[in-house]
Design a protein around this motif. Structure first.
Motif, short mmCIF file in Angstrom:
data_model
loop_
_atom_site.label_atom_id
_atom_site.label_comp_id
_atom_site.label_asym_id
_atom_site.label_seq_id
_atom_site.Cartn_x
_atom_site.Cartn_y
_atom_site.Cartn_z
N LYS A 53 -4.22 -3.32 -2.19
CA LYS A 53 -4.06 -2.02 -1.56
C LYS A 53 -5.00 -0.98 -2.19
O LYS A 53 -5.60 -0.16 -1.48
CB LYS A 53 -2.61 -1.56 -1.65
CG LYS A 53 -2.35 -0.27 -0.93
CD LYS A 53 -0.90 0.13 -0.99
CE LYS A 53 -0.69 1.46 -0.28
NZ LYS A 53 0.68 1.92 -0.34
N ALA A 54 -5.16 -1.03 -3.50
CA ALA A 54 -6.04 -0.08 -4.18
C ALA A 54 -7.50 -0.26 -3.74
O ALA A 54 -8.22 0.71 -3.52
CB ALA A 54 -5.92 -0.24 -5.69
N THR A 55 -7.92 -1.50 -3.60
CA THR A 55 -9.29 -1.77 -3.16
C THR A 55 -9.47 -1.37 -1.71
O THR A 55 -10.51 -0.80 -1.33
CB THR A 55 -9.64 -3.26 -3.37
OG1 THR A 55 -9.48 -3.57 -4.75
CG2 THR A 55 -11.06 -3.56 -2.94
N ARG A 56 -8.48 -1.62 -0.89
CA ARG A 56 -8.52 -1.20 0.51
C ARG A 56 -8.68 0.33 0.59
O ARG A 56 -9.50 0.84 1.33
CB ARG A 56 -7.23 -1.63 1.22
CG ARG A 56 -7.13 -1.20 2.67
CD ARG A 56 -5.76 -1.54 3.24
NE ARG A 56 -5.39 -2.91 3.03
CZ ARG A 56 -5.50 -3.89 3.93
NH1 ARG A 56 -5.93 -3.60 5.13
NH2 ARG A 56 -5.14 -5.10 3.65
N THR A 57 -7.90 1.05 -0.21
CA THR A 57 -7.98 2.51 -0.26
C THR A 57 -9.39 2.96 -0.64
O THR A 57 -9.94 3.89 -0.06
CB THR A 57 -6.94 3.07 -1.24
OG1 THR A 57 -5.64 2.69 -0.79
CG2 THR A 57 -7.02 4.57 -1.37
N HIS A 58 -9.97 2.28 -1.62
CA HIS A 58 -11.34 2.60 -2.05
C HIS A 58 -12.32 2.43 -0.90
O HIS A 58 -13.17 3.30 -0.66
CB HIS A 58 -11.74 1.72 -3.23
CG HIS A 58 -13.21 1.75 -3.50
ND1 HIS A 58 -13.84 2.82 -4.10
CD2 HIS A 58 -14.19 0.85 -3.23
CE1 HIS A 58 -15.13 2.58 -4.18
NE2 HIS A 58 -15.37 1.39 -3.66
N HIS A 59 -12.23 1.31 -0.18
CA HIS A 59 -13.16 1.05 0.92
C HIS A 59 -13.06 2.13 2.00
O HIS A 59 -14.08 2.61 2.50
CB HIS A 59 -12.90 -0.33 1.54
CG HIS A 59 -13.41 -1.46 0.71
ND1 HIS A 59 -14.70 -1.53 0.26
CD2 HIS A 59 -12.79 -2.59 0.27
CE1 HIS A 59 -14.87 -2.65 -0.44
NE2 HIS A 59 -13.73 -3.30 -0.44
N PHE A 60 -11.84 2.52 2.34
CA PHE A 60 -11.67 3.56 3.36
C PHE A 60 -12.17 4.91 2.87
O PHE A 60 -12.72 5.70 3.64
CB PHE A 60 -10.22 3.63 3.84
CG PHE A 60 -9.89 2.55 4.83
CD1 PHE A 60 -10.23 2.67 6.16
CD2 PHE A 60 -9.25 1.40 4.43
CE1 PHE A 60 -9.96 1.68 7.09
CE2 PHE A 60 -8.96 0.39 5.34
CZ PHE A 60 -9.32 0.53 6.67
N ARG A 61 -12.02 5.19 1.58
CA ARG A 61 -12.53 6.45 1.03
C ARG A 61 -14.05 6.49 1.12
O ARG A 61 -14.64 7.50 1.52
CB ARG A 61 -12.09 6.63 -0.43
CG ARG A 61 -12.61 7.94 -1.04
CD ARG A 61 -12.17 8.13 -2.48
NE ARG A 61 -12.50 7.01 -3.35
CZ ARG A 61 -13.69 6.79 -3.90
NH1 ARG A 61 -14.70 7.60 -3.65
NH2 ARG A 61 -13.89 5.76 -4.68
#
Length: 107
Positions: A53-61
């Motif tokens: 989830k943290a990596t997903r959040t990074h990609h969307f940011r």
């Protein structure tokens, strides 16, 4: 000036930042998925990304800060849409390139 979620204005969109965001295959997958149906708004969790989830959040940011997507907070999640109209005005051929790539992956 970017808004509260760090969406750059159309004039602040930088081609280098956009290409850097698209260099990652997972981020490119998200953008091409949105480009394939630009009228659809999707939740972050609706994308099948094999990351935490943290990596997903990074990609969307990264996508949001490059100006490729627009996000809206919806309680515990965010919805996403491709900024197709703005991108067409700023970099006219870019959206067509993304659409061509998205269609070729569907075939």
């Amino acid at each position: 000036m970017p808004d509260e979620l760090s969406h750059p204005t159309m004039d602040e969109m930088d081609l280098g930042a956009i290409f850097a965001a698209l260099a990652d295959p997972l981020r490119r997958q998200v953008v091409m998925t949105l480009a394939a149906d630009p009228d659809v708004v999707r939740d972050c969790s609706s994308f099948d990304l094999p990351v935490t989830k943290a990596t997903r959040t990074h990609h969307f940011r990264v996508l949001r800060e490059a100006g490729l997507i627009h996000q809206v907070d919806q309680g515990n999640s965010r919805t996403n849409r491709l900024r197709a109209a703005e991108l067409r005005r700023r970099f006219p051929a870019l959206v067509d390139l993304l659409l061509t790539e998205a269609r070729s992956r569907k075939a």
